[in-house]
Design an enzyme around this catalytic site. Structure first.
Site: not given
Ligand code: HPA
Length: 283
Positions: A217-218, A86, A241, A33, A254, A88
């Protein structure tokens, strides 16, 4: 499963790309991303939308456009997946990891895989980079592994050893390049979750307790398949983050993830280019 075997589909996608590429790629790169711009630096690029490649799934997430870009980076032939799908999004893990097998079949012996991740380690700050030393694949431990399915010996072994999956020499080089570029860079353990919801405070505490430094998540499914294909792997995450279970106003979005990834992209790009140059010099 009905329809052609996975090995057959991989062969079809590989052949369709091979006739369109100028050179045999030696390095495959997956851009997460907000991390797409390095693909614009490829010389003599051939860009092929995923929609034109047999059996490739098309991403639905903003920030993941979805094309295959091959060409030269510092004289080294590379193949870049700009945008990934992904789990998801509703795709199977076989679909998610399919492009990795195609990269290998096209000739890429090394995979550089990037992602955005949330920082769990208290020393990590927003915008830092992390070189993956290892992963904890939570969906995998619960039964969601991309290697689940009929055994196809042509693709790799049935029971795959994942010890030391993240190449030690590449990790050292990436950390060294990060230091040369004065980046704030760490080496740590990536916990993979399925998403798309972000973690609860209790989940953040749990992930810290089991030894994770960042969560995303990947990556883990693709790395498993890259190892199944016997590729060398370098994993890099941008910490977009930081999860602070005690903080009051730390909502993750996101959009926020994308914006930090975009800001940290030049540093990440510097490391990728340095690694590609060194791999090219190794021959
Ligand atoms: N959690 C899961 N996936 C993520 C996060 C997060 O805080 N930040 C970027 N991808």
């Amino acid at each position: 499963m009905n329809g052609p075997s996975l090995a057959y589909r991989v062969r079809e996608a590989t052949s369709s790309l091979r006739v369109r590429l100028g050179a045999v790629p030696s390095v495959g790169i997956i851009l997460g991303s907000g991390l797409g711009p390095i693909a614009d630096e490829v010389e003599d690029p051939v860009a092929i939308p995923y929609t034109e490649i047999p059996h490739f799934a098309v991403s639905t997430v903003p920030g993941h456009s979805g094309d295959f870009v091959a060409g030269l980076l510092d004289e080294v032939p590379v193949a870049i997946l700009r945008g990934r799908v992904h789990y998801y999004e509703g795709y199977s893990l076989q679909q998610v990891t399919f492009p990795v097998r195609v990269l290998r079949r096209l000739g890429a012996a090394t995979l550089i895989i990037t992602s955005a991740a949330g920082g769990l380690n208290e020393a990590y700050r927003t915008g830092d980079l992390m070189v993956l030393r290892d992963h904890i694949n939570l969906p995998g431990l619960a039964g969601l592994n991309p290697l689940v399915g009929p055994d196809e010996p042509e693709l790799g072994v049935r029971f795959l050893d994942l010890t030391d999956s993240y190449d030690a020499a590449l990790r050292v080089r990436a950390l060294g390049l990060g230091a040369e570029l004065s980046l704030s860079i760490h080496e740590g353990v990536y916990a993979a979750v399925a998403g798309p919801s972000f973690e609860t405070r209790a989940e953040v505490r749990y992930l810290r307790a089991i030894g994770a430094d960042a969560v995303g998540m990947s990556t883990a499914p693709e790395v498993i398949v890259a190892r199944h294909e016997r590729m060398r792997v370098l994993g890099l995450s941008v910490i977009t983050n930081v999860a602070e279970p005690g903080a009051a106003d730390d909502e993750v979005s996101h959009e926020g993830v994308l914006s930090v990834a975009e800001q940290s992209e030049p540093g990440l790009r510097g490391i990728i280019r340095g690694i590609v140059r060194e791999l090219g010099a190794e021959g």
